[in-house]
Design an enzyme around this catalytic site. Structure first.
Site, PDB file in Angstrom:
ATOM      1  N   GLY A  12      15.191   5.947   5.159  1.00  0.00           N
ATOM      2  CA  GLY A  12      14.196   7.485   5.667  1.00  0.00           C
ATOM      3  C   GLY A  12      14.056   7.723   4.335  1.00  0.00           C
ATOM      4  N   ALA A  64      20.298   9.750  10.956  1.00  0.00           N
ATOM      5  CA  ALA A  64      20.399  10.860  11.983  1.00  0.00           C
ATOM      6  C   ALA A  64      18.830  11.144  12.691  1.00  0.00           C
ATOM      7  CB  ALA A  64      20.653  12.414  10.907  1.00  0.00           C
ATOM      8  N   TRP A  65      19.179  12.082  14.361  1.00  0.00           N
ATOM      9  CA  TRP A  65      17.791  11.341  14.258  1.00  0.00           C
ATOM     10  C   TRP A  65      17.526  13.080  14.556  1.00  0.00           C
ATOM     11  CZ3 TRP A  65      16.463  13.343  20.217  1.00  0.00           C
ATOM     12  CH2 TRP A  65      15.310  13.159  20.430  1.00  0.00           C
ATOM     13  N   THR A  66      16.532  12.826  13.249  1.00  0.00           N
ATOM     14  CA  THR A  66      15.472  14.209  12.532  1.00  0.00           C
ATOM     15  C   THR A  66      14.734  15.067  13.292  1.00  0.00           C
ATOM     16  OG1 THR A  66      14.256  12.634  10.992  1.00  0.00           O
ATOM     17  CG2 THR A  66      16.254  13.818  10.380  1.00  0.00           C
ATOM     18  N   TYR A 129      18.613  20.453  17.415  1.00  0.00           N
ATOM     19  CA  TYR A 129      19.076  18.997  15.941  1.00  0.00           C
ATOM     20  C   TYR A 129      19.750  20.456  15.454  1.00  0.00           C
ATOM     21  CZ  TYR A 129      17.968  18.444  11.373  1.00  0.00           C
ATOM     22  OH  TYR A 129      18.270  17.516   9.965  1.00  0.00           O
ATOM     23  N   LYS A 133      23.289  18.152  14.193  1.00  0.00           N
ATOM     24  CA  LYS A 133      23.811  18.206  12.986  1.00  0.00           C
ATOM     25  C   LYS A 133      25.053  19.239  12.420  1.00  0.00           C
ATOM     26  CE  LYS A 133      22.329  17.086   9.748  1.00  0.00           C
ATOM     27  NZ  LYS A 133      22.140  14.694   9.772  1.00  0.00           N
TER      28      LYS A 133
END
Ligand SMILES: NC(=O)c1ccc[n+]([C@@H]2O[C@H](COP(=O)([O-])OP(=O)(O)OC[C@H]3O[C@@H](n4cnc5c(N)ncnc54)[C@H](OP(=O)(O)O)[C@@H]3O)[C@@H](O)[C@H]2O)c1
Length: 286
Positions: A12, A64-66, A129, A133
């Site tokens: 990423g 992470a799924w951002t 989100y 987190k």
């Protein structure tokens, strides 16, 4: 003997620069950055296999799924990857004696503060989100390290700095919000501060963002000026005029690097200085 470090999310925006930087660090003996296929955060078995194979001293858990808006439509996936995925990483770390550094976000706060958020301020995410987190933060142990950052821009991946360079060259006028206040964080600064923290064995929550505060409108004008473009091509709008975002953006998400300063570590440079350097690098690379 140097340290063995494993990085999740190494492909990423932040991970790519971290891998590159750690490979050149002589205090680190081994750097491993398994891909999301090799280490899938949604599979306990996959996480345990990767961590068990390397037995790292530190896991820098950045994966992470951002996609903030997509998370609103699929909370199940957001909590699976960002929350439960972090549980798997911490459990696997526990089994082989690794410590974990978890990269978190300004989105854990509700955005209603009138002063920069300190590490100990009440959290209250307003998005899926942010909540997912925060779920990841809750999975860490007291001996782990949590680093919260904001408005990240670097050389790799997609980010606002690259978007602004593209818009500057495309011509025309562009509208940016003037009433959302935060602080850009340049990946190279984040990476060196985060590396210092884990190499010195720190634990607990640290905020790491560049110094100062601004709006996206001011950031856009700043970038246009640096590129020699007319900043008047950037027009201010308010958040209420925006449409198309499923997840509400925090109106105020300035982070106070209180723990960093208090621990005797260097604070980060002003956002203008670091963003100017990044823009020069990105614009020069084209
Ligand atoms: N960008 C920001 O402004 C910002 C601000 C504050 C905090 N953060 C935090 O900083 C961290 C890094 O952000 P970034 O901008 O570098 O994000 P990014 O560019 O979207 O990278 C996300 C990384 O996570 C990996 N990943 C996604 N889903 C995964 C899964 N299920 N299993 C394993 N790996 C998975 C991706 O791998 P693939 O590419 O293979 O999918 C990628 O390497 C994140 O934890 C984010 O929450 C970011």
């Amino acid at each position: 003997m140097g340290l063995k470090v494993m990085i999740t999310g190494g492909s990423g925006q932040v991970g790519s620069e971290l891998v590159k930087s750690l490979l050149g660090n002589d205090r680190i003996e081994d750097v491993s950055a398994p891909s999301s296929e090799e280490l899938s955060l949604s599979s306990r078995e996959s996480v345990f296999d990767s961590v068990g194979l390397m037995r790292p001293d530190w896991i820098i858990h950045i994966g992470a799924w951002t996609q903030v808006d997509a998370c609103e439509d699929n909370p199940e996936k957001a909590f699976l990857v960002n929350g439960l995925g972090t549980r798997f990483v911490v459990q696997a770390a526990e089994q082989v004696g690794s410590r974990v550094c978890y990269l978190s976000t300004d989105y854990v706060f509700d955005g209603t503060s009138r002063r920069p958020y300190r590490e100990w301020d009440q959290v209250g995410p307003r998005t899926v989100y942010g909540a997912s987190k925060l779920a990841g933060e809750m999975e860490t142990r007291p001996s782990d390290l949590i680093v919260r950052t904001s408005w990240v821009m670097g050389v790799f991946g997609q980010n606002m700095a690259k978007t602004l360079i593209r818009l500057a060259r495309a011509g025309g006028t562009h509208r940016f919000v003037k009433d959302q206040i935060g602080t850009p964080t340049i990946v190279s600064d984040l990476v060196s501060s985060l590396t210092e923290l884990f190499l010195e064995g720190h634990s607990g929550i640290f905020h790491i963002s560049n110094s100062g505060q601004t709006s996206w409108y001011e950031v856009a004008r700043f970038v246009f000026e640096k590129l020699g473009e007319d900043p008047e091509r950037i027009l201010p709008i308010s958040t209420s005029e925006l449409s198309g975002y499923k997840a509400p953006r925090p109106m105020y998400s300035v982070l106070d690097n209180c723990a960093l300063r208090g621990s005797g570590l260097d604070d980060l440079p002003a956002w203008q200085d670091s963003l100017a350097g990044l823009i020069a690098k990105l614009a020069g690379a084209d």
